[in-house]
Write a protein that holds these residues in place. Sequence first.
Motif, PDB file in Angstrom:
ATOM      1  N   PRO A 197       0.884  -1.021   0.087  1.00 16.33           N
ATOM      2  CA  PRO A 197       0.004   0.067   0.037  1.00 16.33           C
ATOM      3  C   PRO A 197       0.890   1.094  -0.027  1.00 16.33           C
ATOM      4  O   PRO A 197       1.780   1.370   0.781  1.00 16.33           O
ATOM      5  CB  PRO A 197      -0.636  -0.200   1.284  1.00 16.33           C
ATOM      6  N   HIS A 253     -15.014  10.147   6.749  1.00 16.45           N
ATOM      7  CA  HIS A 253     -15.512   8.963   6.140  1.00 16.45           C
ATOM      8  C   HIS A 253     -17.035   8.791   6.098  1.00 16.45           C
ATOM      9  O   HIS A 253     -17.617   8.621   7.132  1.00 16.45           O
ATOM     10  CB  HIS A 253     -14.637   7.805   6.804  1.00 16.45           C
ATOM     11  N   THR A 283     -11.463   4.014  11.025  1.00 15.95           N
ATOM     12  CA  THR A 283     -11.662   2.695  11.324  1.00 15.95           C
ATOM     13  C   THR A 283     -10.363   2.125  11.509  1.00 15.95           C
ATOM     14  O   THR A 283      -9.418   2.702  11.767  1.00 15.95           O
ATOM     15  CB  THR A 283     -12.418   1.890  10.232  1.00 15.95           C
ATOM     16  N   SER A 284     -10.456   0.748  11.900  1.00 17.13           N
ATOM     17  CA  SER A 284      -8.911   0.368  12.171  1.00 17.13           C
ATOM     18  C   SER A 284      -8.252   0.029  10.892  1.00 17.13           C
ATOM     19  O   SER A 284      -6.871  -0.409  11.055  1.00 17.13           O
ATOM     20  CB  SER A 284      -9.450  -1.517  12.662  1.00 17.13           C
ATOM     21  N   GLU A 285      -8.763   0.400   9.727  1.00 20.61           N
ATOM     22  CA  GLU A 285      -7.942   0.076   8.329  1.00 20.61           C
ATOM     23  C   GLU A 285      -7.237   1.349   8.219  1.00 20.61           C
ATOM     24  O   GLU A 285      -7.746   2.442   8.028  1.00 20.61           O
ATOM     25  CB  GLU A 285      -8.766  -0.224   7.211  1.00 20.61           C
ATOM     26  N   ASP A 286      -5.779   1.219   7.963  1.00 22.22           N
ATOM     27  CA  ASP A 286      -4.970   2.416   7.972  1.00 22.22           C
ATOM     28  C   ASP A 286      -5.192   3.529   8.790  1.00 22.22           C
ATOM     29  O   ASP A 286      -5.171   4.749   8.729  1.00 22.22           O
ATOM     30  CB  ASP A 286      -5.241   2.793   6.303  1.00 22.22           C
ATOM     31  N   ARG A 287      -5.479   3.003  10.167  1.00 25.54           N
ATOM     32  CA  ARG A 287      -5.862   3.916  11.123  1.00 25.54           C
ATOM     33  C   ARG A 287      -4.810   5.180  11.468  1.00 25.54           C
ATOM     34  O   ARG A 287      -5.248   6.190  11.767  1.00 25.54           O
ATOM     35  CB  ARG A 287      -5.922   3.089  12.521  1.00 25.54           C
ATOM     36  N   ASP A 325      -5.216   7.716   8.953  1.00 24.12           N
ATOM     37  CA  ASP A 325      -6.473   8.485   9.297  1.00 24.12           C
ATOM     38  C   ASP A 325      -6.254   9.492  10.350  1.00 24.12           C
ATOM     39  O   ASP A 325      -7.087  10.631  10.610  1.00 24.12           O
ATOM     40  CB  ASP A 325      -7.599   7.475   9.538  1.00 24.12           C
TER      41      ASP A 325
END
Length: 227
Positions: free
Chosen positions: A5, A64, A81-85, A88
């Motif tokens: 990523p 978001h 969220t927990s994704e790519d926190r 963020d």
Amino acid sequence: MPVEPRHITIERRVRFAVLEPHERPVTEIWFALHGYHQLAHRFLRYFQPIHQGARCIVTPEGLHRHYIDGKSRRVGASWMTSEDRLTDIEDYVGYLDRLHAHVLAEESRQTSGGSAPPRIVGLGFSQGVHTLCRWLAFGRARIDRAILWGSTVPPDLDLSEHGDTLSAANLHLVVGDEDEYFDRAAIEAHEARLRAAGIAFTSHTYPGGHRLDAGTLRRLAEPEEMG
């Protein structure tokens, strides 16, 4: 080959809502951070009970947006969220810093010179509590008072490093006595963690669940409470 990523920085527009003050110069600006599934302009309605005098209330919207359910296609927003926190968190802290600077600059343009700077109040509700705490810890904005409503300081926030910043923000903890997400054991554990870190705070409760309570909000906004 492994998938790696990557990120680039882009310009984008963000949305916020404002209850303009009835009087100027502004003496107080609230930045109210909504919870999960909420939108800025709808969240702002809960602050009508304290919209008076020279108080300005600003509700930023989480970056978001999502559909809350498929049938009604109602839309809400969240802060992360927990994704790519970590990305963020960095993004929303920078966004809130820029919004803070924008709002203060706009007020300065509408006010004659010589006025005292307005008091800045940050209020986080539910998911917005974690957002507010991280803004305090990692941001550059001046916040004179922080109200944490219906959630805890993030468990992963290092209080040995950021405890002084939280204490300096005149910390207030607010929770309903029937909050379905935040029972008595969770409240006591949260308060014990803050005390162990030497963080000063004031606790408030009200009858009810996981919501903003108008009467409690009015009491928190009274001048003697703000001192």
